[in-house]
Enzyme design. Structure first.
Site, PDB file in Angstrom:
ATOM      1  N   ARG A  41      -8.343  -0.965   5.208  1.00 36.26           N
ATOM      2  CA  ARG A  41      -7.484   0.178   4.169  1.00 36.26           C
ATOM      3  C   ARG A  41      -6.201  -0.566   3.801  1.00 36.26           C
ATOM      4  O   ARG A  41      -5.597  -0.052   2.955  1.00 36.26           O
ATOM      5  CB  ARG A  41      -6.955   1.431   5.176  1.00 36.26           C
ATOM      6  CG  ARG A  41      -8.308   2.219   5.482  1.00 36.26           C
ATOM      7  CD  ARG A  41      -8.047   3.586   6.431  1.00 36.26           C
ATOM      8  NE  ARG A  41      -6.727   3.854   5.896  1.00 36.26           N
ATOM      9  CZ  ARG A  41      -5.821   4.470   6.734  1.00 36.26           C
ATOM     10  NH1 ARG A  41      -5.873   4.250   7.939  1.00 36.26           N
ATOM     11  NH2 ARG A  41      -4.790   4.743   6.107  1.00 36.26           N
ATOM     12  N   CYS A  58      -3.826  12.901  13.629  1.00 37.49           N
ATOM     13  CA  CYS A  58      -4.702  11.692  13.376  1.00 37.49           C
ATOM     14  C   CYS A  58      -4.577  10.893  14.223  1.00 37.49           C
ATOM     15  O   CYS A  58      -3.936  11.270  15.478  1.00 37.49           O
ATOM     16  CB  CYS A  58      -4.358  11.028  11.808  1.00 37.49           C
ATOM     17  SG  CYS A  58      -2.840  10.470  12.176  1.00 37.49           S
ATOM     18  N   ARG A 110       1.380  14.913  13.293  1.00 33.48           N
ATOM     19  CA  ARG A 110       1.871  14.638  11.872  1.00 33.48           C
ATOM     20  C   ARG A 110       1.873  15.690  10.988  1.00 33.48           C
ATOM     21  O   ARG A 110       1.086  16.051  10.070  1.00 33.48           O
ATOM     22  CB  ARG A 110       1.088  13.261  11.095  1.00 33.48           C
ATOM     23  CG  ARG A 110       1.330  12.121  12.052  1.00 33.48           C
ATOM     24  CD  ARG A 110       0.172  11.036  11.360  1.00 33.48           C
ATOM     25  NE  ARG A 110       1.188  10.409  10.273  1.00 33.48           N
ATOM     26  CZ  ARG A 110       0.563   9.250   9.645  1.00 33.48           C
ATOM     27  NH1 ARG A 110      -0.502   8.718   9.955  1.00 33.48           N
ATOM     28  NH2 ARG A 110       1.265   8.721   8.517  1.00 33.48           N
ATOM     29  N   PRO A 111       2.438  16.717  11.135  1.00 33.07           N
ATOM     30  CA  PRO A 111       2.601  17.887  10.461  1.00 33.07           C
ATOM     31  C   PRO A 111       3.325  17.921   9.136  1.00 33.07           C
ATOM     32  O   PRO A 111       3.682  16.587   8.856  1.00 33.07           O
ATOM     33  CB  PRO A 111       3.300  18.803  11.357  1.00 33.07           C
ATOM     34  CG  PRO A 111       4.319  18.057  12.288  1.00 33.07           C
ATOM     35  CD  PRO A 111       3.489  16.711  12.475  1.00 33.07           C
ATOM     36  N   LYS A 160       0.911  -1.271   0.008  1.00 35.29           N
ATOM     37  CA  LYS A 160       0.032   0.193  -0.016  1.00 35.29           C
ATOM     38  C   LYS A 160       0.891   1.210   0.012  1.00 35.29           C
ATOM     39  O   LYS A 160       0.625   2.098  -0.909  1.00 35.29           O
ATOM     40  CB  LYS A 160      -0.997  -0.138   1.095  1.00 35.29           C
ATOM     41  CG  LYS A 160      -1.527   1.251   1.384  1.00 35.29           C
ATOM     42  CD  LYS A 160      -2.604   1.199   2.880  1.00 35.29           C
ATOM     43  CE  LYS A 160      -1.913   1.511   4.077  1.00 35.29           C
ATOM     44  NZ  LYS A 160      -1.553   2.996   4.279  1.00 35.29           N
ATOM     45  N   ASN A 161       1.838   1.451   0.965  1.00 34.92           N
ATOM     46  CA  ASN A 161       2.708   2.566   0.983  1.00 34.92           C
ATOM     47  C   ASN A 161       3.638   2.815  -0.059  1.00 34.92           C
ATOM     48  O   ASN A 161       4.036   3.880  -0.138  1.00 34.92           O
ATOM     49  CB  ASN A 161       3.367   2.635   2.443  1.00 34.92           C
ATOM     50  CG  ASN A 161       2.419   2.807   3.519  1.00 34.92           C
ATOM     51  OD1 ASN A 161       1.266   3.028   3.202  1.00 34.92           O
ATOM     52  ND2 ASN A 161       3.022   2.606   4.832  1.00 34.92           N
ATOM     53  N   ASP A 164       5.155   0.824  12.163  1.00 35.68           N
ATOM     54  CA  ASP A 164       3.742  -0.016  11.555  1.00 35.68           C
ATOM     55  C   ASP A 164       3.889  -1.385  11.886  1.00 35.68           C
ATOM     56  O   ASP A 164       2.841  -1.982  11.704  1.00 35.68           O
ATOM     57  CB  ASP A 164       3.859   0.058  10.073  1.00 35.68           C
ATOM     58  CG  ASP A 164       3.756   1.653   9.625  1.00 35.68           C
ATOM     59  OD1 ASP A 164       3.099   2.277  10.391  1.00 35.68           O
ATOM     60  OD2 ASP A 164       3.449   1.902   8.287  1.00 35.68           O
ATOM     61  N   ILE A 189       8.686   7.131  16.765  1.00 36.84           N
ATOM     62  CA  ILE A 189       8.319   7.837  15.565  1.00 36.84           C
ATOM     63  C   ILE A 189       7.101   8.696  15.543  1.00 36.84           C
ATOM     64  O   ILE A 189       6.907   9.783  15.208  1.00 36.84           O
ATOM     65  CB  ILE A 189       8.083   6.686  14.353  1.00 36.84           C
ATOM     66  CG1 ILE A 189       9.585   5.908  14.044  1.00 36.84           C
ATOM     67  CG2 ILE A 189       7.679   7.540  12.813  1.00 36.84           C
ATOM     68  CD1 ILE A 189      10.672   6.565  13.598  1.00 36.84           C
ATOM     69  N   ASP A 236       5.614  20.321   7.836  1.00 34.04           N
ATOM     70  CA  ASP A 236       6.166  21.387   7.781  1.00 34.04           C
ATOM     71  C   ASP A 236       7.282  21.160   6.854  1.00 34.04           C
ATOM     72  O   ASP A 236       7.820  22.077   5.859  1.00 34.04           O
ATOM     73  CB  ASP A 236       6.760  22.018   9.063  1.00 34.04           C
ATOM     74  CG  ASP A 236       7.166  20.814   9.800  1.00 34.04           C
ATOM     75  OD1 ASP A 236       6.568  19.755  10.009  1.00 34.04           O
ATOM     76  OD2 ASP A 236       8.446  20.786  10.269  1.00 34.04           O
ATOM     77  N   ARG A 296      -4.735  10.437   4.565  1.00 39.54           N
ATOM     78  CA  ARG A 296      -3.646  11.558   4.579  1.00 39.54           C
ATOM     79  C   ARG A 296      -2.902  11.489   3.507  1.00 39.54           C
ATOM     80  O   ARG A 296      -2.109  12.532   3.048  1.00 39.54           O
ATOM     81  CB  ARG A 296      -2.762  11.334   5.941  1.00 39.54           C
ATOM     82  CG  ARG A 296      -3.192  11.575   7.165  1.00 39.54           C
ATOM     83  CD  ARG A 296      -2.445  11.066   8.224  1.00 39.54           C
ATOM     84  NE  ARG A 296      -1.281  12.089   7.896  1.00 39.54           N
ATOM     85  CZ  ARG A 296      -1.026  13.386   8.395  1.00 39.54           C
ATOM     86  NH1 ARG A 296      -1.946  14.070   9.113  1.00 39.54           N
ATOM     87  NH2 ARG A 296       0.159  14.003   8.202  1.00 39.54           N
TER      88      ARG A 296
HETATM   89  C1  UD1 Z   1       4.643   6.925   6.401  1.00 36.70           C
HETATM   90  C2  UD1 Z   1       3.841   5.648   6.162  1.00 36.70           C
HETATM   91  C3  UD1 Z   1       3.219   5.271   7.670  1.00 36.70           C
HETATM   92  C4  UD1 Z   1       4.395   5.009   8.392  1.00 36.70           C
HETATM   93  C5  UD1 Z   1       5.401   6.195   8.336  1.00 36.70           C
HETATM   94  C6  UD1 Z   1       6.752   6.058   9.478  1.00 36.70           C
HETATM   95  C7  UD1 Z   1       2.716   5.947   4.001  1.00 36.70           C
HETATM   96  C8  UD1 Z   1       1.344   6.331   3.404  1.00 36.70           C
HETATM   97  N1  UD1 Z   1       2.604   6.025   5.598  1.00 36.70           N
HETATM   98  O1  UD1 Z   1       4.052   8.065   6.828  1.00 36.70           O
HETATM   99  O2  UD1 Z   1       2.574   4.124   7.224  1.00 36.70           O
HETATM  100  O3  UD1 Z   1       4.056   4.813   9.783  1.00 36.70           O
HETATM  101  O4  UD1 Z   1       5.719   6.671   6.938  1.00 36.70           O
HETATM  102  O5  UD1 Z   1       7.392   4.894   8.740  1.00 36.70           O
HETATM  103  O6  UD1 Z   1       3.689   5.651   3.434  1.00 36.70           O
HETATM  104  N2  UD1 Z   1       6.808  14.842  10.391  1.00 36.70           N
HETATM  105  C9  UD1 Z   1       7.186  16.208  10.579  1.00 36.70           C
HETATM  106  N3  UD1 Z   1       7.192  17.012   9.716  1.00 36.70           N
HETATM  107  C10 UD1 Z   1       6.872  16.652   8.450  1.00 36.70           C
HETATM  108  C11 UD1 Z   1       6.667  15.186   7.978  1.00 36.70           C
HETATM  109  C12 UD1 Z   1       6.761  14.326   9.073  1.00 36.70           C
HETATM  110  O7  UD1 Z   1       7.332  16.623  11.750  1.00 36.70           O
HETATM  111  O8  UD1 Z   1       6.759  17.589   7.272  1.00 36.70           O
HETATM  112  C13 UD1 Z   1       7.023  13.703  11.545  1.00 36.70           C
HETATM  113  C14 UD1 Z   1       5.782  12.822  11.650  1.00 36.70           C
HETATM  114  O9  UD1 Z   1       4.908  13.681  12.678  1.00 36.70           O
HETATM  115  C15 UD1 Z   1       6.101  11.778  12.259  1.00 36.70           C
HETATM  116  C16 UD1 Z   1       8.007  11.444  11.839  1.00 36.70           C
HETATM  117  O10 UD1 Z   1       8.159  12.946  11.319  1.00 36.70           O
HETATM  118  O11 UD1 Z   1       6.520  11.919  13.704  1.00 36.70           O
HETATM  119  C17 UD1 Z   1       7.887  10.456  10.524  1.00 36.70           C
HETATM  120  O12 UD1 Z   1       6.749  10.843   9.764  1.00 36.70           O
HETATM  121  P1  UD1 Z   1       6.777  10.395   8.052  1.00 36.70           P
HETATM  122  O13 UD1 Z   1       7.889   9.584   7.859  1.00 36.70           O
HETATM  123  O14 UD1 Z   1       6.732  11.645   7.121  1.00 36.70           O
HETATM  124  O15 UD1 Z   1       5.411   9.285   8.076  1.00 36.70           O
HETATM  125  P2  UD1 Z   1       4.388   9.567   6.905  1.00 36.70           P
HETATM  126  O16 UD1 Z   1       5.023   9.623   5.471  1.00 36.70           O
HETATM  127  O17 UD1 Z   1       3.190  10.339   7.202  1.00 36.70           O
END
Ligand code: UD1
Length: 431
Positions: A407, A124, A129-130, A22-23, A314, A336, A132, A100
């Site tokens: 999902r 969520c 999960r920002p 999926k991812n 995950d 994480i 930025d 998301r």
């Molecule tokens: C993806 C996966 C999710 C998995 C996660 C971590 C998909 C669709 N989802 O989620 O299943 O659990 O990777 O392996 O592939 N963060 C910030 N700012 C940002 C982006 C992220 O602070 O702009 C933080 C997040 O809040 C979190 C951490 O970075 O604490 C990791 O997030 P991220 O790797 O971006 O996860 P996702 O891509 O949302």
């Protein structure tokens, strides 16, 4: 809302075919927006998140066709995506609220059309999960970003330009989004501290096959030389390492033996190490993983989630459930996401012995028995952890809110029934 009814106590034996990831599939679908040509994705999983992403692309103007196929012995779907012209550059709240990952349209649309409006995802169930890193990176690439009425309005009238980016967190989502955006930017983009998850390699390889120039794939430094246009491609989605890891736990927790067909052991090295340290026999084959826990006496082990190749967040909930059947105490630390122990109170209702310390760590102690109960979870992986508990609990477990599982786990009850589980799906009013 459907439920799953599980009668616990069956050891699981046999083969489970692992579906496409999926991812990996979600950003690949969005990458099809980078070209007017036809993009064909094979080994696509049949999941509600994929349907949601397809619906979003159709709303943007993509023509999608699908057909059934069998890849490596596993029935799956092949989809073709063709986006001659974008009929909308707006991603409304309803799509982002449901999923998301809708934010993956940001990079491709900004790169191709120089404009996009995206409803901002809120927090969520598992954390704030920002976005930025996605947004500040696009700004460094020349985009202007405005937040208005809950929407990000991003524009780059002259197109994006390459930049040297240093991520403060190795974000999976930001790496995918910026990778896609940078393929059509003017000049070279460097991403330092890029995420290294295999799904990112799958995306980068597809982009290169479409004519992009990405190097450093699989390392924390990605270099992308922008090109003028990308062309069509036929590309295969990699097998789902999280689905494979989840069923590996199903074998271990029931002290059974399951061969995970098409699973890639190289993408699961840390979870496999933990399973072996606990006492589970794991055999890595070129096209499968054999997990054998027959007659095993398992020992608790500590786990700390981390970025790839560390232990995946995950799989944290599923391994926590497994530790309940091991001797001694295991410390589980989540690094994480800040709110990822929502399964604990539900496991406690089934007889678990878990002490949560703050938001980040939990001590799990092995128990003699779990007892069936009505339970529900607030996210996808936590829901699977409850299914695992149901597989070994005495009596009947009803897992509510099955839409979370739909999902991300294709045909969950068929796959588990195929290896001997007593599990059925009930419609809303059935008991
Ligand atoms: C993806 C996966 C999710 C998995 C996660 C971590 C998909 C669709 N989802 O989620 O299943 O659990 O990777 O392996 O592939 N963060 C910030 N700012 C940002 C982006 C992220 O602070 O702009 C933080 C997040 O809040 C979190 C951490 O970075 O604490 C990791 O997030 P991220 O790797 O971006 O996860 P996702 O891509 O949302």
């Amino acid at each position: 809302m459907d439920k799953l009814k599980i009668k616990g106590g069956h050891q699981l034996f046999g083969k489970i075919y692992i579906s496409g990831a999926k991812n990996a599939a979600l950003p690949l679908i969005c990458a099809s927006l980078l070209t007017k040509d036809r993009v064909t994705l094979t080994n696509m999983p049949v999941l509600s998140d994929i349907r949601s992403m397809n619906a979003l692309l159709e709303q943007l103007g993509t023509i999608i066709e699908s057909r059934d196929e069998v890849v490596d012995g596993n029935p799956s779907k092949m989809y073709t995506f063709k986006t001659d012209k974008l009929s909308s550059l707006v991603t409304p709240y309803d799509y982002v609220r449901k999923m998301r990952a809708s934010y993956y349209v940001l990079g491709p649309l900004l790169a191709r059309e120089h404009y996009v409006e995206l409803s901002l995802p809120g927090g969520c169930a598992i954390g704030a999960r920002p976005m930025d890193i996605h947004l500040s990176s696009l700004e460094q690439m020349g985009a202007s970003i405005e937040i208005k009425n809950g929407y990000v309005i991003a524009q780059a009238p002259q197109g994006l330009t390459g930049a040297h980016l240093i991520f403060n967190i190795a974000s999976v989502g930001a790496t995918c989004n910026i990778l896609m955006a940078a393929t059509l930017a003017k000049g070279t983009t460097i991403i330092e501290n890029a995420a290294m998850e295999p799904e990112i390699g799958n995306l980068a390889n597809m982009l290169n096959a479409m004519g992009a120039k990405i190097s450093g794939i699989g390392t924390p430094i990605l270099t992308i030389e922008g090109v003028n246009e990308l062309h069509g491609v036929v590309h295969k989605v990699i097998p789902d390492r999280i689905e494979a890891g989840s069923y590996a736990v199903a074998a271990a927790i029931t002290r059974g033996q399951i061969e995970l067909m098409n699973a890639q052991a190289e993408t699961l090295q840390t979870p496999i190490k933990i399973l072996r340290a606990m006492g589970v026999r794991v055999t890595e084959n070129p096209h499968s993983i054999l997990v054998d826990a027959q007659g095993c006496h398992l020992e608790g082990k500590d786990i700390m989630t981390d970025y790839y190749p560390g232990f995946p967040t995950d799989l944290q909930a599923q391994f926590m459930t497994l530790m309940l059947t091991a001797e001694g105490a295991s410390m589980i630390t989540e690094t994480i996401f800040e709110n990822r122990f929502m399964h604990v109170p539900e496991l406690m209702r089934m007889g678990a012995n878990i002490n949560v310390h703050g938001h980040a760590s939990a001590i799990v102690r092995g128990v003699k028995k779990l007892y069936g109960a009505q339970v529900m979870a607030t996210d996808l992986r936590a829901s699977f952890a409850l299914v695992l508990a149901g597989l070994i609990a005495e009596g009947e477990t009803i897992v509510n809110r099955v839409y979370h599982l739909d999902r991300g786990y294709e045909k969950i009850e068929q796959k588990l029934r195929g290896v001997g589980a007593d599990i059925v799906r009930l419609k809303d009013d059935e008991e």
